[in-house]
Write a protein that holds these residues in place. Structure first.
Motif, short mmCIF file in Angstrom:
data_model
loop_
_atom_site.label_atom_id
_atom_site.label_comp_id
_atom_site.label_asym_id
_atom_site.label_seq_id
_atom_site.Cartn_x
_atom_site.Cartn_y
_atom_site.Cartn_z
N THR A 276 7.55 8.04 -4.05
CA THR A 276 8.12 6.71 -4.24
C THR A 276 8.86 6.77 -5.56
O THR A 276 8.25 6.74 -6.64
CB THR A 276 7.03 5.62 -4.27
OG1 THR A 276 6.32 5.64 -3.03
CG2 THR A 276 7.63 4.25 -4.51
N THR B 50 0.85 -1.18 0.00
CA THR B 50 0.00 0.00 0.00
C THR B 50 0.89 1.23 0.00
O THR B 50 1.65 1.47 0.94
CB THR B 50 -0.91 0.02 1.24
OG1 THR B 50 -1.73 -1.15 1.22
CG2 THR B 50 -1.80 1.26 1.22
N VAL B 51 0.81 2.01 -1.07
CA VAL B 51 1.67 3.17 -1.23
C VAL B 51 0.80 4.42 -1.33
O VAL B 51 -0.10 4.48 -2.16
CB VAL B 51 2.55 3.06 -2.50
CG1 VAL B 51 3.42 4.28 -2.66
CG2 VAL B 51 3.42 1.81 -2.42
N THR B 52 1.05 5.39 -0.48
CA THR B 52 0.26 6.61 -0.51
C THR B 52 0.96 7.73 -1.27
O THR B 52 0.31 8.56 -1.90
CB THR B 52 -0.05 7.09 0.92
OG1 THR B 52 1.17 7.26 1.64
CG2 THR B 52 -0.93 6.07 1.64
N SER B 53 2.29 7.79 -1.21
CA SER B 53 3.01 8.84 -1.92
C SER B 53 3.03 8.54 -3.41
O SER B 53 3.01 7.38 -3.82
CB SER B 53 4.44 8.97 -1.39
OG SER B 53 5.13 7.75 -1.52
N TYR C 158 3.15 -1.83 -6.82
CA TYR C 158 2.50 -0.57 -6.44
C TYR C 158 1.06 -0.43 -6.95
O TYR C 158 0.31 0.37 -6.41
CB TYR C 158 3.33 0.62 -6.93
CG TYR C 158 4.77 0.53 -6.51
CD1 TYR C 158 5.16 0.78 -5.20
CD2 TYR C 158 5.76 0.17 -7.42
CE1 TYR C 158 6.48 0.69 -4.81
CE2 TYR C 158 7.09 0.08 -7.05
CZ TYR C 158 7.44 0.33 -5.73
OH TYR C 158 8.75 0.24 -5.34
N LYS D 207 10.12 10.66 4.29
CA LYS D 207 9.03 9.80 3.83
C LYS D 207 9.23 9.31 2.39
O LYS D 207 8.51 8.43 1.92
CB LYS D 207 7.70 10.53 3.95
CG LYS D 207 7.29 10.83 5.38
CD LYS D 207 5.92 11.50 5.44
CE LYS D 207 5.51 11.78 6.87
NZ LYS D 207 4.19 12.46 6.94
N ASP E 38 1.92 7.09 -10.99
CA ASP E 38 1.38 8.45 -10.94
C ASP E 38 2.08 9.40 -11.90
O ASP E 38 1.44 10.25 -12.52
CB ASP E 38 1.50 8.99 -9.52
CG ASP E 38 0.69 8.17 -8.52
OD1 ASP E 38 -0.55 8.29 -8.53
OD2 ASP E 38 1.31 7.40 -7.77
N SER F 231 -4.07 6.13 -11.44
CA SER F 231 -3.64 7.22 -10.57
C SER F 231 -4.74 8.28 -10.50
O SER F 231 -5.43 8.53 -11.49
CB SER F 231 -2.36 7.85 -11.10
OG SER F 231 -2.09 9.08 -10.45
#
Length: 254
Positions: free
Chosen positions: A34, A3-6, A87, A60, A91, A140
């Motif tokens: 990321t 789980t990637v938020t950036s 991922y 981060k 994005d 994205s």
């Protein structure tokens, strides 16, 4: 799948030169990323990641290597499959990798194989990567594609006498004109994604040998135009070939 938020950003040709500078700029942004350092050679990619990790300023932000060679369809597919698995989305795609001439040849070599070599990377590889990445980009919430180009690929500028390398740069210029045409097309046909063609200007890297190293500007300064596209500072020029230098900015005619 993690789980990637950036935002997940892939930068091709990022183990050296301008690509490395682009990765460095993102690693020192106030926004976390990321960052995937695209490199043909895994060892050189890992070395670049080690340098970036030692100088990053956002705790981060994560940085890792991903193998990708724009001259190989298999490599492009493999890289995007890894991104999908790890991922689930992409994005920001920074299509930076490129060559000025056929490796080991003089820059004004004009045989068909030499033309094919440069077009394989600068045109066919760039186009294939972007179009193969569409499904991941569309996952994205704010997909962006930033293609590093050159004003040497502006047909309008060439027609008005902008040929700084003369006949030596003809096939590099032509390759950039071809990919510029694709950016213009994507901007009209892929409305769910934002596109920019960015011209960094002459940069102090080994890309053009001693000339660029001695005459070019600071790589991270040149790279910052890519960050501006990613972070919403160039929304007014989406779908254009743009430049940003010496406190000024603008749009080049195709």
């Amino acid at each position: 799948m993690a789980t990637v938020t950036s935002p997940v950003i892939l930068i091709t040709g990022a183990n050296q030169g301008l690509g490395f500078a682009i990765a460095e700029v993102f690693s020192q942004s106030k926004h976390p990323y990321t960052i995937l350092v695209g490199a043909r050679d895994q060892t050189r990619g890992n070395e670049a990641v080690s340098k970036l990790l030692s100088t990053k300023t956002n705790e981060k932000t994560t940085i890792s290597t991903i193998g990708i060679d724009l001259a190989s369809s298999e490599s492009i597919t493999s890289a995007l499959e890894k991104i999908a698995t790890n991922y689930g989305r992409l994005d920001i795609l920074v299509n930076n990798a490129g060559i000025f001439g056929a490796p080991g040849k003089t820059w004004n070599s004009t045989t068909r194989p030499d033309w094919r070599t440069i077009f394989e990377v600068n045109v066919f590889g760039a186009i294939e990567l972007v179009e193969t990445a569409f499904p991941l980009l569309l996952k994205s919430p704010s997909p962006r594609v930033i293609v590093v180009t050159s004003n040497m690929g502006s047909i309008s500028k060439v027609a008005n006498g902008h040929v700084p390398c003369g006949p030596v740069g003809a096939y590099y210029s032509s390759s950039k004109a071809a990919v510029n045409a694709m950016v213009a097309n994507w901007s009209q046909t892929q409305k769910g994604i934002k596109f920019w063609a960015t011209c960094p200007g002459l940069v102090a890297t080994q890309f053009g040998g001693d000339f660029t190293m001695h005459q070019g500007r600071e790589p991270t300064e040149a790279a910052d135009i890519v960050r501006k596209c990613a972070e919403g500072e160039k929304e007014d020029v989406v779908g254009h070939m743009i430049w940003d230098q010496d406190g000024k900015s603008g749009v080049y005619e195709w």
